[in-house]
Every structure is written in C-alpha cells, then in structure tokens.
Design an enzyme around this catalytic site. Structure first.
Site, mmCIF file in Angstrom:
data_model
loop_
_atom_site.group_PDB
_atom_site.id
_atom_site.type_symbol
_atom_site.label_atom_id
_atom_site.label_comp_id
_atom_site.label_asym_id
_atom_site.label_seq_id
_atom_site.Cartn_x
_atom_site.Cartn_y
_atom_site.Cartn_z
ATOM 1 N N ALA A 262 -0.456 -4.314 -9.159
ATOM 2 C CA ALA A 262 0.295 -3.319 -8.138
ATOM 3 C C ALA A 262 1.238 -4.269 -7.197
ATOM 4 C CB ALA A 262 -1.028 -3.496 -7.425
ATOM 5 N N ASP A 263 2.482 -3.290 -6.856
ATOM 6 C CA ASP A 263 3.562 -3.597 -5.684
ATOM 7 C C ASP A 263 3.020 -3.417 -4.686
ATOM 8 O OD1 ASP A 263 6.416 -4.347 -7.681
ATOM 9 O OD2 ASP A 263 4.553 -2.937 -8.991
ATOM 10 N N ARG A 264 2.435 -1.923 -4.220
ATOM 11 C CA ARG A 264 1.587 -2.223 -2.479
ATOM 12 C C ARG A 264 0.414 -0.318 -3.559
ATOM 13 N NH1 ARG A 264 5.441 -0.673 1.896
ATOM 14 N NH2 ARG A 264 7.330 -0.666 -0.031
ATOM 15 N N ALA A 272 1.074 1.470 -6.135
ATOM 16 C CA ALA A 272 2.294 1.635 -6.846
ATOM 17 C C ALA A 272 2.288 1.012 -7.516
ATOM 18 C CB ALA A 272 2.904 1.941 -5.987
#
EC number: 5.3.1.23
Length: 373
Positions: A262-264, A272
């Site tokens: 995950a990036d966010r 995301a």
C-alpha cells in the site's frame, strides 16, 4: 534460503564516526534484473531524481531515501555546507532545511510515507532543545539511522503478524498459496519487505506452498523485481503471470490469499497501491480468495476519509509506450496507482497487528491508529 541482507540491498548508507559525514548509494532498480548498479546520492536533488525516475520505488523506501538523502546533503555536500556557512541564526538554518524537505515531498505525491517521514523529521529539528546548526545536522543523521533500523524491524513484525493470521485459518500441511502484485520485498524497503515479507516469513516457517507474482504493467515491477527476489530467495513453486491472467489463474490453479502492499490507507480502509491492485481485489472477491494489504503503520492516513481524496500520480506516456511495443505517438493513460475500496479487503497487516473489518464490513482505521499511537 539466500540471505536478503547480502543479495537484495536496496541501498548502502554509512556515516564516518570521526566527521559525522554521511554517504549514500542506491540500487538502480531500472537496471534489474540484468545489471546490479549502485548510484551515489550526494544531495537532495539526486534523491529527488532517484525517487521521481523510479530508480528507487516502494513507499517505505521512498521515505527512507528522502531522509537519508537529506542527511547526506547537509553533512557531506560541500555546496550545501557552504550555503549553511552563510546562515547565522538557528531559525534561518531550520528554515533552510525545511525548504529542502518540502522539495523532497514533491518527488511523488501518492505515497503518504514520504510526507509522514518529512513531518516526523521536522518535529525533531523544530525542538527548542536543538539550538545550533551542528545539532540540526546531527539530529537528521541520527534520525536517518533510526529510520533504517526501524523499517527493517517493522517489516519483520508485519511478516510475523501476517503469517500468524494466515496460518490460523489455512492449515494445509504444505502451507499457504500466495498471489502478489508489484514489488513489496527487500527492494521496496530498507530490508525484508511488507507483502512479500509475509511470504518470506511463511517460507521461513516452512509454510509457503507457492507464490505467484503478477508482472505489473507497465513498469513490470513484478516480473523484473519480485520475480528476481523470489528466485534469489528460492521460494517454492514460483510462477509469473501476466496481469490479465489473474482470474484464470485463481479459477484453474487456485490460491489461498492475495497479499499486496500500500502507498496510502484512508480512514475508511480504502487503499491506494500499484495500478492493477483494484482489479485483482475484485477477482479475489469473486473467487472467494482472501485479500490482505500489508503496509507499515505510517501508511495509515486518517486525515483522508476515503480513497476519493487520494491524489493519483500519472506517469508519462513514454513509460507505457517503451514497454508495450505500441506505435510512437499513441496517446496513453498511465496512472501509477489505483484505489481498492475497503469492501474488497479482508484485513490490513501492520507491525502493530492485523486490522480486520467490523461486523458490518467497515474498517475503523482511526480507532486502530488511536489505539496504537
């Protein structure tokens, strides 16, 4: 099993104990798997370029390289040292450093780890107890070391929590069949990895039955990087898939779980991650396959209520054209990330534990963050 600390080093960071000057080299991941080449980072511009060009990538590693790059710039770069020599007041020194931190934030917009790392670092140097330029630089260099150590220990904890949770349900004697996308291993972090770190921990326990990696178009992080790590680690029954094969693979070959990075992660659990993750989550749901997100606690962004609020980075057309064989001049839509709605996610694995949805299917990310902060 090959030791990832020896074969999969995403960066080399060192500090001269006598002078407190830092040096940093990063593995150019655009050259993998054919060539292993480290590039020196001597200032924040180099760090920004390495992040922006995706020579280094992965949300945890982006944050680490930004902090390390700043430490090198302030402690070792003669041009920056000369600029600091012209500044007299401590407030001006801190403002000078803050400007560099804000610049690093512009390298890539989607991964929250970068922003959290810069904000955490700023809180350290803004402390009234730091009264000299030397103390500012020393604090940043020390924090860089802390980040390196913490990232590896956090990743190992993610792997342990994830393996514990999966093995509590999946009891096949040969272990768990895993599918993943993008690259979330040692090459995406300071070491060990997040989603791939879960697979690595399963392997360590003798409970990884198989691992399938999606190629992850258009940058092919899965085929270039994850496949490289899987082979270096000698993971059992590895298979590489085109992104479009996921549904057929789950139907015909089967899997127990998809584990992605995950990036966010938003307050409602929307996540995301690399483009293609969303469609994999839909396929997993349809096929009755669990779908877990594995990411550091710092990826949880309770300031954003839902995925609709996430800024999605769009990359240049050329990156898709160069890897696709398409005719030059063809227009492309090339988002680097997509957002997986929380309803498709079985759980979120962090170093603090595994967050599961409540009885109504919703995630209380804010409550989880409050509990563990």
């Amino acid at each position: 099993m090959t030791d990832p600390a020896n074969t999969l080093r995403s960066l080399i960071f060192d500090v001269d104990s006598a002078t407190n000057k830092a040096t940093l080299s990063v593995l150019d991941q655009l050259r993998l798997p054919d060539e292993t080449m480290y590039t020196k980072i001597v200032n924040v511009q180099d760090a920004w370029d390495a992040i922006r060009s995706m020579r280094i990538r992965g949300a945890p590693l982006i944050a680490v390289v930004a902090v390390l790059g700043l430490a090198v710039d302030l402690s070792s770069n003669e041009l920056t040292i000369g600029e600091l020599d012209l500044i007299s007041g401590i407030d001006e020194v801190k403002a000078f450093v803050t400007t560099k931190m804000e610049y690093l934030k512009t390298s890539r917009p989607t991964a929250v780890n970068l922003f959290n790392a810069m904000d955490e670092l700023k809180s350290f140097i803004d402390d009234d107890a730091i009264k000299t330029r030397e103390e500012v630089v020393s604090a940043i260099v020390q924090h860089a070391y802390l980040m390196l150590e913490r990232d590896v220990s956090d990743n190992k904890a993610i792997g342990s929590h994830g393996a514990d949770d999966l093995l509590s349900r999946h009891v096949h004697p040969e272990g768990v069949r895993v599918v993943t996308i993008c690259n979330t291993g040692s090459l995406a972090t300071a070491g060990w990895g997040t989603a791939l770190g879960v697979a690595r921990e399963l392997q360590r326990r003798g409970k990884l039955r198989s691992i399938a990696a999606l190629e992850t178009r258009p940058y092919n992080q899965g085929s270039r990087l994850t496949a490289y790590e899987i082979m270096q680690e000698q993971m059992p029954n590895p298979i590489l898939l085109c992104d479009s094969m996921a549904a057929s693979y789950l139907k015909s070959k089967g899997a127990d779980v998809c584990v992605v990075g995950a990036d966010r992660v938003c307050a409602n659990g929307d996540t995301a991650n690399k483009i293609g993750t969303f469609q994999l989550s839909i396929i997993a749901k349809e096929m009755g396959v669990e779908f877990f997100v594995a990411s550091p606690f710092t990826t949880l962004d309770v300031e954003l209520e839902s995925g609709d609020m996430i800024e999605i980075e769009e990359r240049p057309d050329g990156e898709m054209l160069e890897s696709s064989g398409a005719p030059k001049g063809m227009k492309c839509w090339n988002p680097a990330f997509d957002v997986t709605p929380a309803k498709y996610i079985s759980g979120i694995i962090t170093e603090k534990g595994v967050l599961k949805p409540s009885a109504d299917g919703t995630f209380d990310v804010k409550g989880f963050v409050s509990m563990h902060s």
